[in-house]
Design an enzyme around this catalytic site. Sequence first.
Site: not given
Lengths: 313, 313
Positions: B91-92, B236, B89, B67, B94
């Site tokens: 950190i999904d 995501d 990703d 990402e 955020t």
Amino acid sequence: MELDLKEIHDFAVGVAEAAGKVLLTRSSLVKNKANSVDLVTEVDEKVEAIIKKEIALRYPEHNFLGEETYSAGSLRVYAIGDEPTWCVDPIDGTVNYVHLFPMICVSIGFTYQGKSVVGAIHAPYLNQTFSAYQGGGAWVNRTTRLPYQNHPLAADAPRGCVFACEWGKDRRDEPNSNLSRKVDSFVNMATEIGGRNGMGGMVHGIRSLGSAALDLCYVATGAFDIWWEGGCWEWDVCAGVIIVQEAGGLVTTANPPDSTESPVPDVGLGSRLYLAIRPAVATESESSRDAQERVVREVWKRVRALDYSRPTE
Amino acid sequence: MELDLKEIHDFAVGVAEAAGKVLLTRSSLVKNKANSVDLVTEVDEKVEAIIKKEIALRYPEHNFLGEETYSAGSLRVYAIGDEPTWCVDPIDGTVNYVHLFPMICVSIGFTYQGKSVVGAIHAPYLNQTFSAYQGGGAWVNRTTRLPYQNHPLAADAPRGCVFACEWGKDRRDEPNSNLSRKVDSFVNMATEIGGRNGMGGMVHGIRSLGSAALDLCYVATGAFDIWWEGGCWEWDVCAGVIIVQEAGGLVTTANPPDSTESPVPDVGLGSRLYLAIRPAVATESESSRDAQERVVREVWKRVRALDYSRPTE
């Protein structure tokens, strides 16, 4: 009357955690039951009976109000008076519980002179216990003080805020149903600045968990900046209110007052109308309370009054 | 090409869990930083770099899409082809991470011949890892098979369903903005049966967590019956899609087709339009897939087409 709130708090935390263990057994129970809703009602009643019994053994002179016993009665008159009273929801987040979504908790509140003074909320699937007593601060798992982080409320709030809300059970397709009032309010909070005739709040995110008690806990941690809700009952919020207050947050009413000059009232436990703002540190120019009241008024500008009431006798 | 998907899965789970540990350090970091958003970007980039390095060491011949590196480029052309490709990703969720709301995760997906075939999603604050590989089933914490409970989809669904959705970033106050399209759809799903010109779906509850990857995990567990979303990207959903599919769920497009007779298409990873239906056991009169397709069509009746696209070159 002399009440040892710390002792009551420690007792409530223990009872909430023991009750949570019973809720976890649902995972095995559900496989043998066709009707999840019946099963949940059964667990709900069982857990409330356990909590009620523990309290009666330890504090036989205290009053007890539980969601299940209350609902079984024909009236929903507000029954919290000045005497020491326990106010308990054995499962907050019942829809989540039916569907095995982990946002559920046992919520044990305790009031004195009409105010929430002790709260213990245990979320067994999250393995977290949020608790507080008047004057003793708010905690997670007994050891970590809440809020997790304490920073100012932005000057342009609600922009940038996380806004928590719940859709509720009133789903009537009418312009003045609570669904319509809520949706108008949610959309105002979400829309870009300048939109919706100036009511756009451009919040950072909107969250709906399906548990009023946990919504309040996440306000206390500082994760949710604003929680706005109508329709739930005193057993849903009694424990959470003192947890938010002891963390340094503010809890008032969901509905805007007649005048924008009106003072921000203290929450009415039985009002069914709630607005909570997270803890915030003071800045050079603004006290914590002033900042929270500023955000309360910004929310009130953007929401419609909700139409929840209760029988008076 | 011979790919050992189980080996890739086990590796991905380990990398996701190690990366999650880095995310937990944010709790201490945040106290020393004024600007949470900058901090999160820093952590995001750092974690993606760690994951990318681990993958390059173990599988130097595989492609990598992250990402952060993707977003840094000037184009957002869909870049997943037939070759083995990691789609990550770091950190999904955020916004949740900025606010310390625990619904965040590391999401590591792997595609082959254009399809998601391995997924590992680790939620460090929840201490849960959801994972799957093609043909190997879906799991939580490596040991518990998903879904938790497997029951039929009700004949009157979406009534009684838990409906998960996200408000997204498009907040324009225009009748055809994605905000307006989403809100109309949410309200249709929520409203009483018969309301909204017959489009009322009377879902049991509406949930918004702020993490597409975790929304998909909760579809895989069976907690969420329906997740409907537009606007997020392949990183995501890449891991979550295979976790839902291996649990027995269905993932297709958010947007209704031109004809109600059209077949239900397989999800397009880069389509930015997603609809997931939970696993369901067959009944005497209906296969699992038939029941899921029935619910897909009931959702399509009630939602507006969303307007998300991507650059084509």
